[in-house]
Design a protein around this motif. Structure first.
Motif, PDB file in Angstrom:
ATOM      1  N   TYR A 153      -2.760   4.969  -5.748  1.00 57.23           N
ATOM      2  CA  TYR A 153      -3.292   4.917  -4.368  1.00 57.23           C
ATOM      3  C   TYR A 153      -4.591   5.687  -4.302  1.00 57.23           C
ATOM      4  O   TYR A 153      -4.688   6.803  -4.814  1.00 57.23           O
ATOM      5  N   HIS A 205      -4.628   8.054  10.343  1.00 56.43           N
ATOM      6  CA  HIS A 205      -3.730   8.579  11.379  1.00 56.43           C
ATOM      7  C   HIS A 205      -4.482   9.173  12.555  1.00 56.43           C
ATOM      8  O   HIS A 205      -4.035   9.063  13.692  1.00 56.43           O
ATOM      9  N   ARG A 253      -7.029   8.210  13.994  1.00 51.60           N
ATOM     10  CA  ARG A 253      -7.490   7.231  14.984  1.00 51.60           C
ATOM     11  C   ARG A 253      -6.331   6.571  15.757  1.00 51.60           C
ATOM     12  O   ARG A 253      -6.562   5.830  16.697  1.00 51.60           O
ATOM     13  N   LYS A 285       0.839  -1.211   0.000  1.00 50.81           N
ATOM     14  CA  LYS A 285       0.000   0.000   0.000  1.00 50.81           C
ATOM     15  C   LYS A 285       0.875   1.263   0.000  1.00 50.81           C
ATOM     16  O   LYS A 285       0.611   2.218  -0.718  1.00 50.81           O
TER      17      LYS A 285
HETATM   18  C1  HEM Z   1       4.892   9.871  13.377  1.00 49.56           C
HETATM   19  C2  HEM Z   1       4.486   9.774  12.134  1.00 49.56           C
HETATM   20  C3  HEM Z   1       3.649   8.635  11.607  1.00 49.56           C
HETATM   21  C4  HEM Z   1       3.207   7.496  12.227  1.00 49.56           C
HETATM   22  C5  HEM Z   1       3.461   7.019  13.654  1.00 49.56           C
HETATM   23  C6  HEM Z   1       2.430   6.768  11.245  1.00 49.56           C
HETATM   24  C7  HEM Z   1       1.825   5.549  11.477  1.00 49.56           C
HETATM   25  C8  HEM Z   1       1.041   4.881  10.577  1.00 49.56           C
HETATM   26  C9  HEM Z   1       0.373   3.632  10.846  1.00 49.56           C
HETATM   27  C10 HEM Z   1       0.465   2.842  12.156  1.00 49.56           C
HETATM   28  C11 HEM Z   1      -0.336   3.308   9.742  1.00 49.56           C
HETATM   29  C12 HEM Z   1      -1.224   2.070   9.534  1.00 49.56           C
HETATM   30  C13 HEM Z   1      -2.634   2.453   9.830  1.00 49.56           C
HETATM   31  C14 HEM Z   1      -3.590   1.371   9.404  1.00 49.56           C
HETATM   32  O1  HEM Z   1      -3.182   0.338   8.873  1.00 49.56           O
HETATM   33  O2  HEM Z   1      -4.787   1.586   9.588  1.00 49.56           O
HETATM   34  C15 HEM Z   1      -0.101   4.344   8.761  1.00 49.56           C
HETATM   35  C16 HEM Z   1      -0.642   4.365   7.502  1.00 49.56           C
HETATM   36  C17 HEM Z   1      -0.289   5.262   6.524  1.00 49.56           C
HETATM   37  N1  HEM Z   1       0.629   6.282   6.638  1.00 49.56           N
HETATM   38 FE1  HEM Z   1       1.501   6.893   8.345  1.00 49.56          FE
HETATM   39  N2  HEM Z   1       2.426   7.462  10.065  1.00 49.56           N
HETATM   40  C18 HEM Z   1       3.167   8.606  10.233  1.00 49.56           C
HETATM   41  C19 HEM Z   1       3.443   9.560   9.286  1.00 49.56           C
HETATM   42  C20 HEM Z   1       3.099   9.476   7.961  1.00 49.56           C
HETATM   43  C21 HEM Z   1       3.499  10.419   6.933  1.00 49.56           C
HETATM   44  C22 HEM Z   1       4.366  11.667   7.178  1.00 49.56           C
HETATM   45  C23 HEM Z   1       2.961   9.961   5.765  1.00 49.56           C
HETATM   46  C24 HEM Z   1       3.067  10.531   4.367  1.00 49.56           C
HETATM   47  C25 HEM Z   1       4.092  11.295   3.956  1.00 49.56           C
HETATM   48  C26 HEM Z   1       2.215   8.757   6.060  1.00 49.56           C
HETATM   49  C27 HEM Z   1       1.495   8.020   5.141  1.00 49.56           C
HETATM   50  C28 HEM Z   1       0.690   6.941   5.446  1.00 49.56           C
HETATM   51  C29 HEM Z   1      -0.238   6.317   4.508  1.00 49.56           C
HETATM   52  C30 HEM Z   1      -0.477   6.720   3.053  1.00 49.56           C
HETATM   53  C31 HEM Z   1      -0.856   5.268   5.188  1.00 49.56           C
HETATM   54  C32 HEM Z   1      -1.913   4.304   4.634  1.00 49.56           C
HETATM   55  C33 HEM Z   1      -3.306   4.867   4.968  1.00 49.56           C
HETATM   56  C34 HEM Z   1      -4.383   3.945   4.385  1.00 49.56           C
HETATM   57  O3  HEM Z   1      -4.767   4.144   3.213  1.00 49.56           O
HETATM   58  O4  HEM Z   1      -4.789   3.002   5.097  1.00 49.56           O
HETATM   59  N3  HEM Z   1       2.329   8.484   7.390  1.00 49.56           N
HETATM   60  N4  HEM Z   1       0.730   5.284   9.297  1.00 49.56           N
END
Ligand code: HEM
Length: 142
Positions: free
Chosen positions: A77, A85, A87, A62
């Motif tokens: 995507y 995020h 939640r 993904k």
């Molecule tokens: C401290 C910073 C961050 C943490 C702890 C974090 C954590 C996570 C976690 C745990 C997931 C999985 C959620 C799920 O499966 O439901 C997720 C999904 C994702 N994260 Fe992050 N994230 C952070 C920052 C970012 C940033 C800066 C970006 C983009 C530049 C990003 C892009 C994404 C995307 C695109 C997904 C998939 C969402 C979806 O379609 O289900 N994240 N993130």
């Protein structure tokens, strides 16, 4: 005399990155190297482990789609990062600094600086909008 009216200038649209090195297989390598670092980070590792547990393969696929859409503008995507995020429990604003540090270190090791800058700029922009959605609250005026 009235001041001359100025029109708001719309932001430049982001263009697809057209560089011989940058394709889906490069982005897949970036994603795997980046999440390798994140998983061993003492602060971020446990946050991801709690959410993702043993479904890393689908998450990495993904995230490869996500970065292909961000960099190649190929529409790979179609998810919704903000609710994913909002939640999450236990994240503080400073965690984004750690995330961006790992992202910067990973991409800088994989491609020339002029390309790395584009990835980092786009990551910073998305991080800013995620932070706004997660942490920004209007102060009550009274
Ligand atoms: C401290 C910073 C961050 C943490 C702890 C974090 C954590 C996570 C976690 C745990 C997931 C999985 C959620 C799920 O499966 O439901 C997720 C999904 C994702 N994260 Fe992050 N994230 C952070 C920052 C970012 C940033 C800066 C970006 C983009 C530049 C990003 C892009 C994404 C995307 C695109 C997904 C998939 C969402 C979806 O379609 O289900 N994240 N993130």
């Amino acid at each position: 005399m009235n001041a001359p009216r100025t029109r708001p200038v719309p932001p430049e649209p982001e263009l697809p990155v057209d560089h011989p090195l940058i394709d889906r297989s490069f982005i897949a390598r970036l994603v795997r190297a980046f999440y390798g670092r994140v998983r061993s980070d003492p602060r971020l590792g446990p946050i991801f482990a709690a959410e993702i547990a043993d479904s890393w393969e689908p998450h990495l696929e993904k995230m490869t789609d996500f970065w292909c859409a961000v960099i190649l503008k190929n529409g790979a995507y179609s998810g919704r990062p903000v609710p994913a995020h909002v939640r999450l429990k236990g994240i503080v604003e400073e965690d984004f600094g750690i995330w961006l540090h790992h992202f910067h270190m990973t991409i800088s090791g994989l491609c020339p600086p002029e390309v790395a800058t584009i990835f980092v700029d786009r990551a910073e922009r998305i991080a800013r909008s995620l932070k706004l959605a997660m942490f920004f609250k209007l102060e009550r005026s009274s």
